[in-house]
Design a protein around this motif. Sequence first.
Motif, short mmCIF file in Angstrom:
data_model
loop_
_atom_site.label_atom_id
_atom_site.label_comp_id
_atom_site.label_asym_id
_atom_site.label_seq_id
_atom_site.Cartn_x
_atom_site.Cartn_y
_atom_site.Cartn_z
N CYS A 1 0.81 -1.22 0.00
CA CYS A 1 0.00 0.00 0.00
C CYS A 1 0.84 1.27 0.00
O CYS A 1 0.30 2.37 -0.14
CB CYS A 1 -0.93 0.01 1.21
SG CYS A 1 -2.21 -1.26 1.14
N MET B 1 -6.82 2.38 -1.85
CA MET B 1 -7.17 3.51 -1.00
C MET B 1 -8.64 3.45 -0.57
O MET B 1 -8.99 3.79 0.55
CB MET B 1 -6.89 4.83 -1.72
CG MET B 1 -5.42 5.07 -2.06
SD MET B 1 -4.30 5.00 -0.62
CE MET B 1 -3.54 3.37 -0.86
N LEU C 1 -8.79 0.91 2.27
CA LEU C 1 -8.17 1.41 3.50
C LEU C 1 -9.06 2.45 4.18
O LEU C 1 -9.22 2.43 5.41
CB LEU C 1 -6.80 2.02 3.20
CG LEU C 1 -5.69 1.05 2.79
CD1 LEU C 1 -4.39 1.80 2.56
CD2 LEU C 1 -5.49 -0.05 3.83
N GLU C 2 -9.66 3.34 3.39
CA GLU C 2 -10.51 4.35 4.02
C GLU C 2 -11.84 3.76 4.46
O GLU C 2 -12.47 4.30 5.37
CB GLU C 2 -10.75 5.53 3.09
CG GLU C 2 -11.41 6.70 3.78
CD GLU C 2 -10.94 8.05 3.30
OE1 GLU C 2 -11.46 9.05 3.80
OE2 GLU C 2 -10.06 8.12 2.42
N ARG D 1 -5.87 5.35 5.68
CA ARG D 1 -5.66 5.69 4.28
C ARG D 1 -4.76 6.91 4.14
O ARG D 1 -3.90 6.97 3.24
CB ARG D 1 -7.01 5.95 3.59
CG ARG D 1 -6.96 5.94 2.06
CD ARG D 1 -6.68 7.29 1.47
NE ARG D 1 -7.59 8.28 1.99
CZ ARG D 1 -7.25 9.54 2.20
NH1 ARG D 1 -6.05 9.99 1.94
NH2 ARG D 1 -8.15 10.40 2.69
N SER E 1 -1.55 7.28 1.84
CA SER E 1 -1.55 8.31 0.79
C SER E 1 -0.34 9.21 0.89
O SER E 1 0.31 9.52 -0.11
CB SER E 1 -2.83 9.16 0.87
OG SER E 1 -3.94 8.49 0.36
N GLY F 1 -10.76 6.95 -1.92
CA GLY F 1 -10.83 6.63 -0.50
C GLY F 1 -12.12 7.09 0.15
O GLY F 1 -12.75 6.35 0.92
#
Length: 392
Positions: A63, A86, A89-90, A97, A101, A257
Amino acid sequence: MQQDLFQSPDYFSVDDLLKEEHLMIRQAVRQWVKQEVSPIIEDYCQQAVFPKQLLKGLGTLGCFGPTIPEAYGGGGLDHIAYGLMMQELERGDSGIRSTASVQGSLVMYPIYIFGSEVQKRHYLPKLATGEMMGCFGLTEPDHGSNPAGMRTSFKDAGDHVLLNGAKMWISNAPFADIAVVWAKDEGGIIHGLIVERGMEGFSTPETKGKWSLRASATGELVFDQVKVPKENILPGVKGLKGPLTCLSSARYGIAWGAIGAAMDCYDAALRYAQERVQFGRPIAGFQLTQKKLAEMITEITKAQLLNWRLGVLKNEGKATSAQISMAKRNSCEVAANIARNARSILGGMGITGEFPIMRHMMNLESVMTYEGTHEIHLLITGHDITGLDAFK
């Protein structure tokens, strides 16, 4: 520990537009989020602590810098794969995230496109695994939406430069090993510098008292006569093009995200509405509840299609910064509205940590602001379609 029952909505069969590799990558990240993030994230959010033990897993999953070429430790993946990562993850938490990022789009990306070969070989492989963590220094106490007004600056001092100034609202700052910092030289030209923890005069005080992104580490970057070797200056760019290029990459990830957060809120609200009985039947059977749920899935579907098309354009090298701005603003607005409506479906339960909605709602207030505010992105679109600059 809470059980993660999330089921991803896909009302228009958007999955049919994805490659098998995309689906496999998304499933791997989704499963990791269910196993490693969801069971602990509410507690860490309540404590306002970042779960640093997740960094190793994020690195193992790829990631960090998934679009960076494999030769430099990245995944060599396309931009749709990055977006899906993303999104997942979010869906777990905006703070998780954000960490990915920042590492990929705001630290590894500028080193990759603007750095020297020595800088790439030295930093990128360690950043890709999470052995080394980074942050991005652009926003200042008096200059957020107007980065050109930055005051952080450096002066030539022989084989090094002396860096002075401060940055704030910096994700990852409290634990970052390096910072990609944007500062003006003596002629007022903006450059990127790699500042390493341990350099005398460099400190990263943590920002306390946040009601948003509570499970994310935020801090300041303070520079007091910091000696930065000249070989730490990124040679490949001068001016605002440098940081703005990075922000476009980060905004692209946010566009995906934020919809992950929206999907989580929708899924929780739908399940609750089907189970919650009032007046002798599930509240999902009432018209006003169905109106809210129907509008949620409609907006999620529209955003999924917009993000997918943007990903295709990005893969083809055709995506413009204005298109990315539109997607970022749209996703944030959609997600924030869905979070609020989902909270209303859950009533009082919606504000508790038993459900993810209030946490997402608070996080999204930050996501709507960082990497360009909601209003700034509207003006970017306005400028793009009219040719007239409303910023001045």
